[in-house]
Motif scaffolding. Sequence first.
Motif, PDB file in Angstrom:
ATOM      1  N   THR A  37       4.302  -3.094   8.228  1.00  0.00           N
ATOM      2  CA  THR A  37       5.193  -2.869   9.368  1.00  0.00           C
ATOM      3  C   THR A  37       6.246  -3.975   9.461  1.00  0.00           C
ATOM      4  O   THR A  37       7.358  -3.735   9.933  1.00  0.00           O
ATOM      5  CB  THR A  37       4.387  -2.763  10.675  1.00  0.00           C
ATOM      6  OG1 THR A  37       3.517  -3.887  10.797  1.00  0.00           O
ATOM      7  CG2 THR A  37       3.549  -1.485  10.685  1.00  0.00           C
ATOM      8  N   ALA A  76       6.462  -0.759  16.243  1.00  0.00           N
ATOM      9  CA  ALA A  76       5.778  -0.011  15.184  1.00  0.00           C
ATOM     10  C   ALA A  76       4.349   0.263  15.637  1.00  0.00           C
ATOM     11  O   ALA A  76       3.492  -0.622  15.589  1.00  0.00           O
ATOM     12  CB  ALA A  76       5.794  -0.810  13.883  1.00  0.00           C
ATOM     13  N   VAL A  78       0.903   2.380  15.369  1.00  0.00           N
ATOM     14  CA  VAL A  78       0.149   3.131  14.361  1.00  0.00           C
ATOM     15  C   VAL A  78      -1.038   3.859  14.987  1.00  0.00           C
ATOM     16  O   VAL A  78      -1.822   3.262  15.734  1.00  0.00           O
ATOM     17  CB  VAL A  78      -0.344   2.190  13.240  1.00  0.00           C
ATOM     18  CG1 VAL A  78      -1.090   2.972  12.161  1.00  0.00           C
ATOM     19  CG2 VAL A  78       0.821   1.407  12.631  1.00  0.00           C
ATOM     20  N   LEU A  92       0.383   0.133   5.830  1.00  0.00           N
ATOM     21  CA  LEU A  92       0.158   1.527   6.184  1.00  0.00           C
ATOM     22  C   LEU A  92      -0.696   2.203   5.119  1.00  0.00           C
ATOM     23  O   LEU A  92      -0.568   1.912   3.928  1.00  0.00           O
ATOM     24  CB  LEU A  92       1.492   2.249   6.331  1.00  0.00           C
ATOM     25  CG  LEU A  92       2.409   1.712   7.437  1.00  0.00           C
ATOM     26  CD1 LEU A  92       3.695   2.515   7.480  1.00  0.00           C
ATOM     27  CD2 LEU A  92       1.710   1.749   8.790  1.00  0.00           C
ATOM     28  N   ASP A  96      -2.131   7.818   7.821  1.00  0.00           N
ATOM     29  CA  ASP A  96      -1.700   7.227   9.087  1.00  0.00           C
ATOM     30  C   ASP A  96      -0.506   7.985   9.657  1.00  0.00           C
ATOM     31  O   ASP A  96       0.250   8.636   8.919  1.00  0.00           O
ATOM     32  CB  ASP A  96      -1.241   5.771   8.885  1.00  0.00           C
ATOM     33  CG  ASP A  96      -2.383   4.785   8.709  1.00  0.00           C
ATOM     34  OD1 ASP A  96      -3.519   5.106   9.092  1.00  0.00           O
ATOM     35  OD2 ASP A  96      -2.112   3.673   8.187  1.00  0.00           O
ATOM     36  N   ILE A  98       2.809   6.834  12.281  1.00  0.00           N
ATOM     37  CA  ILE A  98       3.407   5.632  12.872  1.00  0.00           C
ATOM     38  C   ILE A  98       4.633   6.004  13.691  1.00  0.00           C
ATOM     39  O   ILE A  98       5.517   6.724  13.219  1.00  0.00           O
ATOM     40  CB  ILE A  98       3.772   4.585  11.800  1.00  0.00           C
ATOM     41  CG1 ILE A  98       4.382   3.331  12.447  1.00  0.00           C
ATOM     42  CG2 ILE A  98       4.663   5.164  10.713  1.00  0.00           C
ATOM     43  CD1 ILE A  98       4.518   2.140  11.509  1.00  0.00           C
ATOM     44  N   THR A 116       8.060   9.677  15.314  1.00  0.00           N
ATOM     45  CA  THR A 116       6.744   9.475  14.723  1.00  0.00           C
ATOM     46  C   THR A 116       6.754  10.056  13.316  1.00  0.00           C
ATOM     47  O   THR A 116       7.144  11.214  13.114  1.00  0.00           O
ATOM     48  CB  THR A 116       5.633  10.112  15.570  1.00  0.00           C
ATOM     49  OG1 THR A 116       5.648   9.521  16.875  1.00  0.00           O
ATOM     50  CG2 THR A 116       4.265   9.874  14.943  1.00  0.00           C
TER      51      THR A 116
END
Length: 256
Positions: A37, A76, A78, A92, A96, A98, A116
């Motif tokens: 991130t 950011a 998650v 990441l 996932d 984010i 997202t």
Amino acid sequence: MISIKSKNEIDLMRKAGEVVALAHKKIEESIKPGVTTAELDRLVEEVIRKNGAIPSFKGYKCPYPGGIDYPSSICASVNNEVVHGIPGLRELKDGDIISIDIGAYLNGFHGDAARTFAVGKISPEAEKLIEVTKQSFFEGIKNAVEGNRIIDISSAIEDYVTSYGYTAVREYVGHGIGREMHEEPQIPNYRSRERGHRLQRGMTLAVEPMVNEGTYRVELLNNKWTVVTADGKLSAHYENTIAVTEKEPVILTILD
């Protein structure tokens, strides 16, 4: 007090919004398993500054006692993080999701938008959450027309979200935007007791559904910024800056 923008001011806000849109395009191109991130944050700051703007979030004062000023250019968040996730060394992983929130300040005005993203191959359930969250924004802004009230936006968002079994976060809401990142009025994503202000031509709003897979309840982590779902389930976020006109609203944070 609500700030009503002139056509020229809205044009300036569009320029800031275009920088935000360019930054999101860079994010979309860069998200993959293994990226951190912090790397995404660096890429966005490069885009913002290359286009003559300043990151709106960096140095933003924490609203809670004991919290530091916001240290990064993006938020950011998650998986079960709802908003305000601080970028760092977290890598990441495939599967996932984010949420990336980006603000840019240019020519005296802010632009603000969130998306997202999927990381690699995600579950059908996560994909559906992202899709519904995005569409709830568009359902909401169908009502962002002169003469309506804020509750008309809020109700449309909540009705759409709950029809899929999700919930809209209540503790964090959308907002007016312009010369300041956060201006009046507040834009809830749920049907509140207040009908809210009547919408006028020249109002500029950041409409941002935050949608949870489970309960709408959230918790604030010890860093005084990151908000997570109370039950640990997924959350998604979608936001644009819009301008209210005499006809349909204009989205200021997309590329033509």
